[in-house]
Design a protein around this motif. Structure first.
Motif, PDB file in Angstrom:
ATOM      1  N   GLY A  64       0.788  -1.223   0.000  1.00 35.13           N
ATOM      2  CA  GLY A  64       0.000   0.000   0.000  1.00 35.13           C
ATOM      3  C   GLY A  64       0.818   1.268   0.000  1.00 35.13           C
ATOM      4  O   GLY A  64       0.285   2.325   0.248  1.00 35.13           O
ATOM      5  N   ASN A  65       2.098   1.194  -0.271  1.00 36.95           N
ATOM      6  CA  ASN A  65       2.918   2.402  -0.298  1.00 36.95           C
ATOM      7  C   ASN A  65       3.020   2.945  -1.712  1.00 36.95           C
ATOM      8  O   ASN A  65       2.906   2.223  -2.673  1.00 36.95           O
ATOM      9  CB  ASN A  65       4.332   2.110   0.226  1.00 36.95           C
ATOM     10  CG  ASN A  65       4.326   1.783   1.693  1.00 36.95           C
ATOM     11  OD1 ASN A  65       3.431   2.196   2.420  1.00 36.95           O
ATOM     12  ND2 ASN A  65       5.305   1.021   2.138  1.00 36.95           N
ATOM     13  N   GLY A  66       3.273   4.235  -1.802  1.00 35.43           N
ATOM     14  CA  GLY A  66       3.413   4.861  -3.106  1.00 35.43           C
ATOM     15  C   GLY A  66       2.085   5.357  -3.611  1.00 35.43           C
ATOM     16  O   GLY A  66       1.039   5.005  -3.103  1.00 35.43           O
ATOM     17  N   SER A  67       2.126   6.208  -4.608  1.00 33.84           N
ATOM     18  CA  SER A  67       0.878   6.725  -5.162  1.00 33.84           C
ATOM     19  C   SER A  67       0.884   6.574  -6.669  1.00 33.84           C
ATOM     20  O   SER A  67       0.449   7.440  -7.393  1.00 33.84           O
ATOM     21  CB  SER A  67       0.688   8.193  -4.763  1.00 33.84           C
ATOM     22  OG  SER A  67       1.742   8.960  -5.286  1.00 33.84           O
ATOM     23  N   LYS A  68       1.404   5.466  -7.140  1.00 33.14           N
ATOM     24  CA  LYS A  68       1.452   5.211  -8.569  1.00 33.14           C
ATOM     25  C   LYS A  68       0.068   4.885  -9.083  1.00 33.14           C
ATOM     26  O   LYS A  68      -0.799   4.440  -8.350  1.00 33.14           O
ATOM     27  CB  LYS A  68       2.416   4.075  -8.852  1.00 33.14           C
ATOM     28  CG  LYS A  68       3.816   4.413  -8.393  1.00 33.14           C
ATOM     29  CD  LYS A  68       4.800   3.399  -8.828  1.00 33.14           C
ATOM     30  CE  LYS A  68       6.117   3.863  -8.262  1.00 33.14           C
ATOM     31  NZ  LYS A  68       7.264   3.353  -8.762  1.00 33.14           N
ATOM     32  N   LYS A  69      -0.120   5.086 -10.361  1.00 32.92           N
ATOM     33  CA  LYS A  69      -1.401   4.796 -10.981  1.00 32.92           C
ATOM     34  C   LYS A  69      -1.623   3.287 -11.057  1.00 32.92           C
ATOM     35  O   LYS A  69      -0.699   2.518 -11.263  1.00 32.92           O
ATOM     36  CB  LYS A  69      -1.447   5.425 -12.358  1.00 32.92           C
ATOM     37  CG  LYS A  69      -1.439   6.942 -12.299  1.00 32.92           C
ATOM     38  CD  LYS A  69      -1.671   7.527 -13.653  1.00 32.92           C
ATOM     39  CE  LYS A  69      -1.567   9.018 -13.693  1.00 32.92           C
ATOM     40  NZ  LYS A  69      -2.088   9.792 -12.650  1.00 32.92           N
TER      41      LYS A  69
END
Length: 183
Positions: A64-69
């Motif tokens: 759940g880390n990161g904010s990638k598409k």
């Protein structure tokens, strides 16, 4: 009841449930789009879209880390949605871009709609002009639409500083992007 009546009733019930599922599978509401709800966590996407394909950085989905598409594809290859998670430690979906024209609001507005469909069905809160597009935000809704400036009269196509009003957008202007922004 005879056995044939029971079988007939079971088939009718099954077909009614299937039709109901098909109706909501591509519906856009205030708190959901298809199978996805406002409260769905990124960590739950594998379960929510178990019948579909999810394309993303593996670490993003697992921890759940990161904010990638995150791209959602229907089995068979149709691109349904692209999701952008928020930056919180327990990630929810922040933005959604709709790719599949089967997604529609209760009022029938979707990617194949025109500006007339938008203005006839929803009150417009504001219109923001950028270099290549016009973004239409609705009152009391998380939906917003992008229209390419190429859909506008030539006098309005050039320059990001030009404020464009709803009356200047042609009724037949096509929607370029349909987006949802959940906070």
């Amino acid at each position: 009841m005879t056995r044939a009546s029971i079988v007939y009733l079971a088939i009718i019930t099954f077909l009614m449930v299937q039709c109901k599922n098909d109706d909501t599978q591509f519906s856009i509401t205030k708190d959901s789009i298809g199978k996805l709800s406002r409260n769905t966590l990124v960590s739950e996407l594998q379960m929510v879209f178990a019948q579909d394909s999810i394309v993303s950085d593996a670490d993003t989905l697992k921890i759940g880390n990161g904010s990638k598409k995150i791209k959602i594809y229907e089995k068979g290859g149709a691109h349904l949605l692209t999701l952008t998670p928020d930056a919180e430690s327990i990630q929810k979906i922040k933005n959604i871009r709709v790719f599949d024209p089967r997604y529609k609001t209760a009022r029938g507005v979707g990617l194949t709609s025109t500006f007339k469909d938008i203005k006839d069905n929803y009150p417009i809160r504001k219109i923001v002009t950028s270099i290549n597009n016009v973004v239409i935000f609705l009152k009391d809704s998380d939906l917003y639409f992008t229209i390419d400036k190429q859909e506008l009269p030539s006098s309005l196509r050039y320059g990001a500083s030009t404020n464009i009003e709803a009356v200047q957008i042609p009724d037949d202007a096509k929607i370029k992007y349909l987006m949802i922004g959940w906070e």
